[in-house]
Design a protein around this motif. Structure first.
Motif, short mmCIF file in Angstrom:
data_model
loop_
_atom_site.label_atom_id
_atom_site.label_comp_id
_atom_site.label_asym_id
_atom_site.label_seq_id
_atom_site.Cartn_x
_atom_site.Cartn_y
_atom_site.Cartn_z
N ASP A 144 -1.78 3.43 25.09
CA ASP A 144 -1.05 3.86 23.89
C ASP A 144 0.31 4.46 24.20
O ASP A 144 0.95 5.03 23.32
CB ASP A 144 -1.90 4.84 23.08
N LEU A 145 0.77 4.32 25.42
CA LEU A 145 2.12 4.74 25.79
C LEU A 145 3.11 3.59 25.65
O LEU A 145 4.32 3.81 25.65
CB LEU A 145 2.12 5.25 27.23
N PHE A 146 2.61 2.36 25.54
CA PHE A 146 3.46 1.17 25.42
C PHE A 146 3.72 0.89 23.95
O PHE A 146 2.79 0.74 23.16
CB PHE A 146 2.78 -0.05 26.04
N CYS A 147 5.00 0.81 23.58
CA CYS A 147 5.35 0.48 22.21
C CYS A 147 4.94 -0.97 21.92
O CYS A 147 5.21 -1.87 22.71
CB CYS A 147 6.84 0.65 21.97
N THR A 148 4.28 -1.15 20.77
CA THR A 148 3.82 -2.48 20.35
C THR A 148 4.33 -2.72 18.93
O THR A 148 3.99 -1.97 18.01
CB THR A 148 2.28 -2.55 20.39
N GLU A 180 8.91 -4.14 20.76
CA GLU A 180 7.85 -4.29 21.75
C GLU A 180 8.37 -3.89 23.12
O GLU A 180 9.52 -4.19 23.47
CB GLU A 180 7.40 -5.76 21.79
N SER A 181 7.56 -3.20 23.90
CA SER A 181 7.97 -2.86 25.27
C SER A 181 8.20 -4.14 26.08
O SER A 181 7.62 -5.18 25.79
CB SER A 181 6.91 -2.00 25.96
N SER A 203 9.69 -2.79 34.26
CA SER A 203 10.62 -2.10 33.36
C SER A 203 9.92 -0.96 32.62
O SER A 203 8.77 -1.06 32.20
CB SER A 203 11.18 -3.10 32.35
N ARG A 204 10.66 0.14 32.43
CA ARG A 204 10.17 1.26 31.64
C ARG A 204 10.59 1.16 30.18
O ARG A 204 10.23 2.01 29.37
CB ARG A 204 10.68 2.58 32.22
N ARG A 255 17.84 -3.89 30.17
CA ARG A 255 17.82 -2.72 29.28
C ARG A 255 17.35 -1.46 30.00
O ARG A 255 17.47 -0.36 29.45
CB ARG A 255 16.93 -3.00 28.08
N ASP A 256 16.78 -1.61 31.20
CA ASP A 256 16.33 -0.47 32.00
C ASP A 256 17.23 -0.40 33.22
O ASP A 256 17.17 -1.27 34.10
CB ASP A 256 14.87 -0.66 32.40
N SER A 257 18.06 0.63 33.30
CA SER A 257 19.03 0.73 34.39
C SER A 257 18.36 0.91 35.75
O SER A 257 19.00 0.71 36.78
CB SER A 257 20.00 1.89 34.13
#
Length: 492
Positions: free
Chosen positions: A79-83, A103-104, A203-204, A240-242
Protein backbone atom coordinates in the motif's frame (compact mmCIF):
# COMPACT_ATOMS: atom_id res chain seq x y z
CA UNK A 1 -9.00 -24.98 -7.62
CA UNK A 2 -6.83 -25.01 -4.49
CA UNK A 3 -4.07 -26.93 -6.25
CA UNK A 4 -3.58 -23.89 -8.48
CA UNK A 5 -2.13 -22.17 -5.42
CA UNK A 6 0.71 -24.70 -5.17
CA UNK A 7 2.58 -23.51 -8.24
CA UNK A 8 5.51 -21.14 -8.05
CA UNK A 9 5.58 -18.08 -10.27
CA UNK A 10 7.81 -19.82 -12.81
CA UNK A 11 5.61 -22.93 -12.84
CA UNK A 12 2.37 -20.98 -13.21
CA UNK A 13 3.87 -19.03 -16.12
CA UNK A 14 4.59 -22.30 -17.97
CA UNK A 15 1.12 -23.68 -17.22
CA UNK A 16 -0.55 -20.53 -18.51
CA UNK A 17 1.54 -20.58 -21.67
CA UNK A 18 0.56 -24.24 -22.21
CA UNK A 19 -3.10 -23.30 -21.54
CA UNK A 20 -3.42 -25.92 -18.81
CA UNK A 21 -5.62 -23.36 -17.09
CA UNK A 22 -6.60 -19.77 -17.77
CA UNK A 23 -5.52 -16.58 -16.07
CA UNK A 24 -9.13 -16.06 -14.99
CA UNK A 25 -9.15 -19.49 -13.32
CA UNK A 26 -5.83 -18.81 -11.60
CA UNK A 27 -6.98 -15.39 -10.45
CA UNK A 28 -10.27 -16.84 -9.20
CA UNK A 29 -8.38 -19.36 -7.08
CA UNK A 30 -6.36 -16.59 -5.45
CA UNK A 31 -9.42 -14.43 -4.86
CA UNK A 32 -11.02 -17.38 -3.05
CA UNK A 33 -7.85 -17.88 -1.03
CA UNK A 34 -7.83 -14.19 -0.09
CA UNK A 35 -11.41 -14.43 1.14
CA UNK A 36 -10.61 -17.53 3.19
CA UNK A 37 -7.39 -16.00 4.49
CA UNK A 38 -8.65 -12.71 5.88
CA UNK A 39 -7.53 -13.80 9.35
CA UNK A 40 -3.98 -13.00 8.17
CA UNK A 41 -5.00 -9.35 7.58
CA UNK A 42 -2.54 -9.25 4.68
CA UNK A 43 -4.73 -7.15 2.38
CA UNK A 44 -6.04 -3.71 3.29
CA UNK A 45 -7.98 -3.44 0.03
CA UNK A 46 -9.09 -6.28 -2.25
CA UNK A 47 -9.70 -5.46 -5.92
CA UNK A 48 -11.46 -8.53 -7.38
CA UNK A 49 -13.18 -6.70 -10.25
CA UNK A 50 -9.91 -5.19 -11.43
CA UNK A 51 -8.14 -8.53 -11.04
CA UNK A 52 -10.68 -10.51 -13.08
CA UNK A 53 -10.81 -7.86 -15.82
CA UNK A 54 -7.03 -7.85 -16.15
CA UNK A 55 -6.94 -11.65 -16.08
CA UNK A 56 -9.43 -11.77 -18.95
CA UNK A 57 -7.24 -9.35 -20.90
CA UNK A 58 -4.25 -11.60 -20.18
CA UNK A 59 -6.08 -14.65 -21.52
CA UNK A 60 -6.80 -12.73 -24.72
CA UNK A 61 -3.14 -11.76 -25.12
CA UNK A 62 -1.99 -15.31 -24.39
CA UNK A 63 -4.43 -16.54 -27.03
CA UNK A 64 -2.95 -14.11 -29.56
CA UNK A 65 0.62 -15.12 -28.70
CA UNK A 66 1.35 -11.68 -27.21
CA UNK A 67 2.02 -12.68 -23.59
CA UNK A 68 4.22 -10.43 -21.48
CA UNK A 69 6.79 -11.55 -18.93
CA UNK A 70 4.21 -11.58 -16.10
CA UNK A 71 1.15 -12.36 -18.19
CA UNK A 72 -1.82 -13.46 -16.12
CA UNK A 73 0.10 -13.88 -12.87
CA UNK A 74 -1.73 -12.63 -9.73
CA UNK A 75 0.30 -10.30 -7.51
CA UNK A 76 -0.24 -8.19 -4.41
CA UNK A 77 0.87 -4.55 -4.21
CA UNK A 78 2.16 -2.96 -1.00
CA UNK A 79 0.00 0.00 0.00
CA UNK A 80 3.00 2.30 -0.39
CA UNK A 81 2.80 2.08 -4.21
CA UNK A 82 0.45 4.57 -5.84
CA UNK A 83 -2.12 2.78 -8.01
CA UNK A 84 -4.18 4.86 -10.41
CA UNK A 85 -7.84 4.92 -9.42
CA UNK A 86 -7.25 2.59 -6.44
CA UNK A 87 -7.03 3.82 -2.85
CA UNK A 88 -3.48 4.25 -1.55
CA UNK A 89 -2.98 5.20 2.10
CA UNK A 90 0.52 4.09 3.19
CA UNK A 91 -1.62 2.52 5.98
CA UNK A 92 -1.89 5.93 7.63
CA UNK A 93 -4.98 7.85 8.71
CA UNK A 94 -3.51 11.07 7.36
CA UNK A 95 -3.99 9.97 3.76
CA UNK A 96 -7.63 9.15 4.46
CA UNK A 97 -9.24 7.63 1.36
CA UNK A 98 -6.70 9.11 -1.06
CA UNK A 99 -7.05 7.79 -4.63
CA UNK A 100 -4.02 8.62 -6.80
CA UNK A 101 -4.60 9.89 -10.34
CA UNK A 102 -1.36 8.21 -11.44
CA UNK A 103 0.47 4.87 -11.24
CA UNK A 104 3.91 4.25 -9.75
CA UNK A 105 6.66 3.42 -12.24
CA UNK A 106 7.17 -0.06 -10.79
CA UNK A 107 3.51 -1.13 -10.80
CA UNK A 108 2.94 0.43 -14.24
CA UNK A 109 5.87 -1.56 -15.61
CA UNK A 110 4.55 -4.77 -14.06
CA UNK A 111 1.06 -4.08 -15.42
CA UNK A 112 2.46 -3.62 -18.92
CA UNK A 113 4.14 -7.00 -18.50
CA UNK A 114 0.73 -8.55 -17.85
CA UNK A 115 0.61 -8.79 -14.05
CA UNK A 116 -2.81 -9.07 -12.40
CA UNK A 117 -3.26 -6.91 -9.29
CA UNK A 118 -5.25 -8.69 -6.57
CA UNK A 119 -5.25 -5.80 -4.11
CA UNK A 120 -3.25 -3.56 -1.78
CA UNK A 121 -1.15 -5.11 0.98
CA UNK A 122 -0.71 -4.13 4.62
CA UNK A 123 2.41 -2.36 5.90
CA UNK A 124 3.62 -0.36 8.85
CA UNK A 125 2.43 3.24 8.66
CA UNK A 126 4.64 5.06 6.15
CA UNK A 127 6.90 1.96 6.32
CA UNK A 128 8.00 2.91 9.84
CA UNK A 129 8.13 -0.28 11.85
CA UNK A 130 9.50 -3.80 12.09
CA UNK A 131 6.35 -5.73 12.97
CA UNK A 132 3.46 -4.25 10.92
CA UNK A 133 1.88 -3.16 14.23
CA UNK A 134 1.87 0.56 13.34
CA UNK A 135 -0.58 0.10 10.44
CA UNK A 136 -3.91 1.90 10.73
CA UNK A 137 -5.54 -1.36 9.64
CA UNK A 138 -3.97 -3.44 12.39
CA UNK A 139 -1.09 -5.86 12.08
CA UNK A 140 -0.82 -8.56 9.46
CA UNK A 141 -0.41 -12.04 10.93
CA UNK A 142 2.36 -14.51 10.13
CA UNK A 143 0.99 -17.74 8.57
CA UNK A 144 3.61 -19.61 10.63
CA UNK A 145 3.04 -20.65 14.22
CA UNK A 146 5.37 -22.01 16.86
CA UNK A 147 5.12 -25.75 17.37
CA UNK A 148 2.37 -26.46 19.88
CA UNK A 149 1.20 -22.85 20.09
CA UNK A 150 -1.59 -20.83 18.49
CA UNK A 151 -0.09 -17.45 19.47
CA UNK A 152 -0.16 -14.92 16.64
CA UNK A 153 3.28 -13.96 15.35
CA UNK A 154 4.48 -10.92 13.44
CA UNK A 155 5.03 -11.29 9.71
CA UNK A 156 7.70 -8.59 9.97
CA UNK A 157 7.78 -5.00 8.89
CA UNK A 158 7.32 -2.82 7.19
CA UNK A 159 6.29 -5.14 4.32
CA UNK A 160 4.41 -7.51 6.62
CA UNK A 161 1.35 -7.76 4.39
CA UNK A 162 3.51 -8.68 1.41
CA UNK A 163 5.35 -11.43 3.28
CA UNK A 164 2.18 -12.81 4.90
CA UNK A 165 0.33 -12.90 1.57
CA UNK A 166 3.16 -14.69 -0.23
CA UNK A 167 3.78 -17.18 2.59
CA UNK A 168 0.06 -17.83 2.99
CA UNK A 169 -0.48 -18.36 -0.76
CA UNK A 170 -2.76 -15.33 -1.03
CA UNK A 171 -0.77 -14.17 -4.08
CA UNK A 172 2.01 -15.53 -6.26
CA UNK A 173 4.37 -12.70 -5.39
CA UNK A 174 4.29 -9.17 -4.06
CA UNK A 175 5.88 -5.76 -4.35
CA UNK A 176 7.59 -4.43 -1.24
CA UNK A 177 9.94 -1.65 -0.17
CA UNK A 178 13.07 -1.64 1.98
CA UNK A 179 14.43 1.38 3.87
CA UNK A 180 16.34 -0.44 6.62
CA UNK A 181 15.38 -4.08 6.16
CA UNK A 182 11.67 -3.92 5.34
CA UNK A 183 11.88 -6.53 2.57
CA UNK A 184 14.50 -8.85 4.04
CA UNK A 185 13.25 -9.05 7.64
CA UNK A 186 9.62 -9.91 6.72
CA UNK A 187 10.89 -12.47 4.20
CA UNK A 188 13.10 -14.01 6.88
CA UNK A 189 10.20 -14.25 9.34
CA UNK A 190 7.89 -15.99 6.86
CA UNK A 191 10.16 -18.41 4.97
CA UNK A 192 9.98 -16.40 1.74
CA UNK A 193 12.67 -14.80 -0.43
CA UNK A 194 13.10 -11.04 -0.50
CA UNK A 195 15.63 -8.86 -2.27
CA UNK A 196 16.42 -5.19 -1.77
CA UNK A 197 18.18 -4.28 -5.02
CA UNK A 198 20.95 -1.73 -5.39
CA UNK A 199 19.80 1.83 -4.71
CA UNK A 200 18.67 3.19 -8.07
CA UNK A 201 17.87 -0.19 -9.64
CA UNK A 202 14.10 0.37 -9.23
CA UNK A 203 12.45 3.76 -9.60
CA UNK A 204 11.02 5.40 -6.49
CA UNK A 205 8.56 7.47 -8.55
CA UNK A 206 5.02 7.00 -7.29
CA UNK A 207 6.07 5.25 -4.06
CA UNK A 208 5.09 7.09 -0.88
CA UNK A 209 8.41 8.30 0.52
CA UNK A 210 9.86 7.51 3.94
CA UNK A 211 13.60 8.28 3.64
CA UNK A 212 14.46 9.14 0.05
CA UNK A 213 18.17 8.26 0.12
CA UNK A 214 17.42 4.82 1.62
CA UNK A 215 14.08 3.68 0.13
CA UNK A 216 14.18 1.02 -2.56
CA UNK A 217 11.50 -1.20 -4.10
CA UNK A 218 11.89 -4.93 -4.53
CA UNK A 219 9.94 -8.20 -4.55
CA UNK A 220 8.98 -10.84 -2.00
CA UNK A 221 8.46 -14.26 -3.57
CA UNK A 222 8.22 -17.96 -2.78
CA UNK A 223 11.65 -18.90 -4.05
CA UNK A 224 14.82 -17.45 -5.53
CA UNK A 225 13.78 -17.93 -9.16
CA UNK A 226 10.48 -16.16 -8.61
CA UNK A 227 12.27 -13.25 -6.93
CA UNK A 228 14.62 -12.99 -9.92
CA UNK A 229 11.72 -12.94 -12.39
CA UNK A 230 9.88 -10.28 -10.42
CA UNK A 231 12.90 -8.04 -9.97
CA UNK A 232 13.53 -8.18 -13.71
CA UNK A 233 10.00 -6.89 -14.28
CA UNK A 234 10.26 -4.15 -11.62
CA UNK A 235 13.68 -2.73 -12.48
CA UNK A 236 14.55 -0.15 -15.10
CA UNK A 237 15.53 3.45 -15.70
CA UNK A 238 12.97 6.16 -15.04
CA UNK A 239 13.83 9.77 -15.98
CA UNK A 240 11.24 11.02 -13.45
CA UNK A 241 13.43 9.69 -10.60
CA UNK A 242 16.75 11.54 -10.47
CA UNK A 243 18.29 8.66 -8.50
CA UNK A 244 17.21 6.00 -11.01
CA UNK A 245 20.22 4.29 -12.58
CA UNK A 246 20.40 4.40 -16.37
CA UNK A 247 21.67 0.84 -16.67
CA UNK A 248 20.53 -2.19 -18.62
CA UNK A 249 18.50 -4.67 -16.59
CA UNK A 250 20.22 -8.07 -16.70
CA UNK A 251 18.47 -11.41 -17.09
CA UNK A 252 18.33 -12.12 -13.37
CA UNK A 253 16.59 -15.45 -13.87
CA UNK A 254 19.54 -16.74 -15.90
CA UNK A 255 21.76 -16.31 -12.82
CA UNK A 256 19.67 -18.74 -10.75
CA UNK A 257 21.50 -22.07 -10.57
CA UNK A 258 24.74 -20.60 -11.90
CA UNK A 259 27.90 -22.11 -10.39
CA UNK A 260 29.51 -20.30 -7.48
CA UNK A 261 32.77 -22.17 -7.84
CA UNK A 262 35.68 -19.78 -7.36
CA UNK A 263 33.62 -17.03 -5.74
CA UNK A 264 34.96 -15.50 -2.55
CA UNK A 265 32.35 -15.12 0.18
CA UNK A 266 33.05 -12.88 3.18
CA UNK A 267 31.91 -13.46 6.75
CA UNK A 268 32.07 -10.14 8.64
CA UNK A 269 33.41 -10.67 12.14
CA UNK A 270 31.53 -7.63 13.43
CA UNK A 271 28.18 -9.39 12.80
CA UNK A 272 28.93 -11.82 15.65
CA UNK A 273 27.00 -9.61 18.04
CA UNK A 274 26.71 -10.12 21.79
CA UNK A 275 23.78 -12.29 22.75
CA UNK A 276 23.33 -13.82 19.29
CA UNK A 277 21.20 -16.98 19.71
CA UNK A 278 23.12 -20.20 19.18
CA UNK A 279 20.69 -21.32 16.47
CA UNK A 280 21.41 -18.16 14.45
CA UNK A 281 25.16 -18.73 14.84
CA UNK A 282 24.77 -22.38 13.80
CA UNK A 283 22.68 -21.41 10.76
CA UNK A 284 25.34 -18.92 9.67
CA UNK A 285 28.05 -21.56 9.92
CA UNK A 286 25.87 -24.03 8.02
CA UNK A 287 25.37 -21.51 5.21
CA UNK A 288 29.11 -21.00 4.94
CA UNK A 289 29.62 -24.78 4.81
CA UNK A 290 27.08 -25.13 1.99
CA UNK A 291 28.87 -22.48 -0.06
CA UNK A 292 32.26 -24.13 0.55
CA UNK A 293 30.81 -27.45 -0.61
CA UNK A 294 29.63 -25.71 -3.79
CA UNK A 295 33.19 -24.55 -4.53
CA UNK A 296 33.20 -21.06 -3.07
CA UNK A 297 36.01 -19.77 -0.88
CA UNK A 298 34.80 -18.46 2.48
CA UNK A 299 36.95 -15.87 4.25
CA UNK A 300 36.60 -13.62 7.27
CA UNK A 301 36.29 -9.91 6.51
CA UNK A 302 36.10 -6.82 8.68
CA UNK A 303 33.45 -4.11 8.46
CA UNK A 304 34.70 -2.05 11.41
CA UNK A 305 32.04 0.66 11.39
CA UNK A 306 29.12 -1.78 11.60
CA UNK A 307 28.59 -0.97 15.28
CA UNK A 308 27.67 2.61 14.38
CA UNK A 309 25.23 1.71 11.60
CA UNK A 310 22.06 1.39 13.64
CA UNK A 311 22.38 4.70 15.55
CA UNK A 312 23.44 6.52 12.36
CA UNK A 313 20.48 5.04 10.48
CA UNK A 314 18.05 6.19 13.16
CA UNK A 315 19.32 9.74 12.67
CA UNK A 316 19.40 9.81 8.85
CA UNK A 317 16.06 8.06 8.27
CA UNK A 318 13.97 10.17 10.69
CA UNK A 319 15.63 13.34 9.41
CA UNK A 320 14.53 12.56 5.85
CA UNK A 321 11.12 11.43 7.08
CA UNK A 322 10.52 14.72 8.89
CA UNK A 323 11.13 16.51 5.61
CA UNK A 324 9.13 14.12 3.41
CA UNK A 325 6.12 14.00 5.71
CA UNK A 326 5.85 17.78 5.98
CA UNK A 327 3.66 17.64 2.84
CA UNK A 328 0.84 16.00 4.80
CA UNK A 329 -0.89 19.07 6.17
CA UNK A 330 -4.61 18.60 5.53
CA UNK A 331 -4.70 21.26 2.83
CA UNK A 332 -4.24 19.59 -0.54
CA UNK A 333 -5.25 15.95 -0.13
CA UNK A 334 -5.89 13.29 2.49
CA UNK A 335 -7.50 13.79 5.89
CA UNK A 336 -8.29 17.23 7.27
CA UNK A 337 -9.18 18.24 10.83
CA UNK A 338 -10.35 21.90 10.87
CA UNK A 339 -8.90 24.54 13.16
CA UNK A 340 -9.37 28.24 13.91
CA UNK A 341 -6.45 29.12 11.65
CA UNK A 342 -3.96 27.42 9.34
CA UNK A 343 -1.55 26.60 12.16
CA UNK A 344 -4.24 24.89 14.20
CA UNK A 345 -5.45 23.04 11.09
CA UNK A 346 -1.90 21.68 10.61
CA UNK A 347 -1.61 20.71 14.27
CA UNK A 348 -5.02 19.06 14.47
CA UNK A 349 -4.62 17.16 11.21
CA UNK A 350 -1.17 15.83 12.02
CA UNK A 351 -2.07 14.92 15.60
CA UNK A 352 -5.07 12.92 14.40
CA UNK A 353 -3.49 11.58 11.21
CA UNK A 354 -0.07 10.33 12.27
CA UNK A 355 0.32 7.35 14.59
CA UNK A 356 2.65 7.34 17.64
CA UNK A 357 5.68 5.76 15.90
CA UNK A 358 5.48 8.15 12.95
CA UNK A 359 5.15 11.13 15.28
CA UNK A 360 8.16 9.88 17.26
CA UNK A 361 10.33 9.67 14.15
CA UNK A 362 9.18 13.04 12.81
CA UNK A 363 10.12 14.67 16.12
CA UNK A 364 13.51 12.92 16.19
CA UNK A 365 14.12 14.04 12.62
CA UNK A 366 13.11 17.62 13.28
CA UNK A 367 15.37 17.68 16.34
CA UNK A 368 18.51 16.39 14.59
CA UNK A 369 17.99 18.89 11.75
CA UNK A 370 17.40 21.86 14.04
CA UNK A 371 19.81 24.72 14.52
CA UNK A 372 22.53 23.81 16.99
CA UNK A 373 22.10 20.06 16.52
CA UNK A 374 22.44 19.62 12.75
CA UNK A 375 26.25 19.34 12.86
CA UNK A 376 26.31 17.31 16.06
CA UNK A 377 23.89 14.66 14.83
CA UNK A 378 22.92 14.71 11.15
CA UNK A 379 26.29 15.69 9.69
CA UNK A 380 28.12 13.19 11.88
CA UNK A 381 25.66 10.43 10.93
CA UNK A 382 26.30 11.13 7.25
CA UNK A 383 30.04 10.87 7.89
CA UNK A 384 29.50 7.50 9.56
CA UNK A 385 27.45 6.47 6.55
CA UNK A 386 30.40 7.23 4.29
CA UNK A 387 32.66 5.09 6.49
CA UNK A 388 30.20 2.19 6.37
CA UNK A 389 30.14 2.41 2.59
CA UNK A 390 33.95 2.49 2.53
CA UNK A 391 34.11 -0.68 4.65
CA UNK A 392 32.16 -2.57 2.01
CA UNK A 393 34.19 -1.05 -0.82
CA UNK A 394 37.39 -2.24 0.87
CA UNK A 395 36.05 -5.77 1.23
CA UNK A 396 34.97 -5.91 -2.40
CA UNK A 397 38.29 -4.39 -3.54
CA UNK A 398 40.04 -7.27 -1.76
CA UNK A 399 38.29 -9.77 -4.00
CA UNK A 400 35.15 -10.58 -2.02
CA UNK A 401 32.22 -11.28 -4.36
CA UNK A 402 29.43 -11.40 -1.76
CA UNK A 403 29.03 -11.25 2.00
CA UNK A 404 27.07 -13.79 4.04
CA UNK A 405 25.38 -12.77 7.32
CA UNK A 406 22.33 -13.66 9.39
CA UNK A 407 19.18 -11.90 8.18
CA UNK A 408 17.60 -11.32 11.61
CA UNK A 409 18.70 -11.74 15.24
CA UNK A 410 15.81 -14.14 15.93
CA UNK A 411 12.83 -15.94 14.45
CA UNK A 412 9.46 -14.16 14.30
CA UNK A 413 8.28 -12.83 17.65
CA UNK A 414 4.72 -12.61 18.93
CA UNK A 415 2.41 -9.73 18.11
CA UNK A 416 2.35 -7.47 21.15
CA UNK A 417 5.48 -9.01 22.66
CA UNK A 418 7.39 -5.76 22.35
CA UNK A 419 4.48 -3.39 23.00
CA UNK A 420 5.77 -2.33 26.40
CA UNK A 421 9.46 -2.40 25.49
CA UNK A 422 11.66 0.53 24.61
CA UNK A 423 11.41 1.52 20.92
CA UNK A 424 15.13 0.74 20.72
CA UNK A 425 14.39 -2.95 21.32
CA UNK A 426 12.22 -2.98 18.19
CA UNK A 427 14.85 -1.06 16.24
CA UNK A 428 17.39 -3.79 17.05
CA UNK A 429 15.54 -6.08 14.63
CA UNK A 430 17.30 -4.12 11.89
CA UNK A 431 20.81 -4.69 13.25
CA UNK A 432 21.90 -6.94 10.33
CA UNK A 433 20.05 -5.11 7.56
CA UNK A 434 20.51 -1.33 7.90
CA UNK A 435 24.14 -1.34 6.72
CA UNK A 436 22.97 -2.43 3.27
CA UNK A 437 20.69 0.58 2.91
CA UNK A 438 23.27 2.98 4.31
CA UNK A 439 25.74 1.79 1.67
CA UNK A 440 23.19 1.53 -1.16
CA UNK A 441 24.02 -2.15 -1.81
CA UNK A 442 21.84 -5.09 -2.85
CA UNK A 443 20.82 -7.52 -0.11
CA UNK A 444 18.84 -10.75 -0.30
CA UNK A 445 17.20 -12.87 2.41
CA UNK A 446 16.81 -16.60 1.71
CA UNK A 447 15.26 -19.19 4.06
CA UNK A 448 17.91 -21.61 5.27
CA UNK A 449 16.62 -23.43 8.35
CA UNK A 450 14.19 -23.48 11.22
CA UNK A 451 14.27 -22.49 14.85
CA UNK A 452 13.89 -24.94 17.72
CA UNK A 453 10.14 -24.24 17.73
CA UNK A 454 9.72 -24.75 13.98
CA UNK A 455 9.82 -21.18 12.66
CA UNK A 456 11.76 -20.22 9.53
CA UNK A 457 15.22 -18.66 9.81
CA UNK A 458 17.05 -16.93 6.99
CA UNK A 459 20.49 -15.90 5.84
CA UNK A 460 21.35 -12.61 4.16
CA UNK A 461 23.62 -12.14 1.16
CA UNK A 462 25.09 -8.70 0.42
CA UNK A 463 26.53 -7.93 -3.00
CA UNK A 464 28.51 -5.41 -4.97
CA UNK A 465 26.57 -2.48 -6.43
CA UNK A 466 24.39 -3.63 -9.35
CA UNK A 467 25.52 -7.23 -8.98
CA UNK A 468 22.22 -8.81 -7.95
CA UNK A 469 23.05 -11.72 -10.29
CA UNK A 470 25.72 -13.03 -7.92
CA UNK A 471 23.21 -12.86 -5.07
CA UNK A 472 20.68 -14.92 -7.01
CA UNK A 473 23.32 -17.50 -7.93
CA UNK A 474 24.59 -17.76 -4.35
CA UNK A 475 21.11 -17.77 -2.82
CA UNK A 476 20.03 -20.63 -5.08
CA UNK A 477 22.88 -22.73 -3.67
CA UNK A 478 21.63 -22.09 -0.13
CA UNK A 479 18.03 -22.70 -1.17
CA UNK A 480 18.87 -26.06 -2.74
CA UNK A 481 21.01 -27.13 0.22
CA UNK A 482 18.31 -26.16 2.73
CA UNK A 483 15.95 -28.52 0.95
CA UNK A 484 12.73 -26.49 1.03
CA UNK A 485 9.96 -27.17 3.50
CA UNK A 486 9.26 -23.48 4.02
CA UNK A 487 5.52 -23.47 3.59
CA UNK A 488 3.41 -23.13 6.73
CA UNK A 489 0.71 -25.54 7.84
CA UNK A 490 -2.66 -23.99 7.07
CA UNK A 491 -4.60 -22.93 10.18
CA UNK A 492 -6.64 -20.01 8.94
Amino acid sequence: MSDLLDFTFAEARKKLAAKDFSAVELTGAYLSAMEAGRALNAYVLETPEIALARAADSDARIGRGEAGALEGLPLGVKDLFCTEGVRTTACSNILGEFVPPYESFVTAKMRRAGAVMLGKLNNDEFAMGSSNETSRFGASVNPWRRAGSDAKLTSGGSSGGSSAAVAGALCLGATATDTGGSIRQPAAFTGTVGIKPTYGRCSRWGIVAYASSLDQAGPIARDVRDAAILLGAMAGHDPRDSTSADREVPDFEAAVGRSVKGLKIGLPKEYRVDGMPSEIEALWEQGAAWLRAAGAEVVEVSLPHTRYALPAYYIVAPAEASSNLARYDGVRYGARVPGRDITELYENTRAAGFGPEVRRRIMIGAYVLSAGYYDAYYVRAQKVRSLIKRDFETAFANGVDAILTPATPSAAFGLGDKADASPVEMYLNDVFTVTVNMAGLPGLAVPAGKSADGLPLALQLIGRPFDEETLFATASVIEDAAGGGFRPERWW
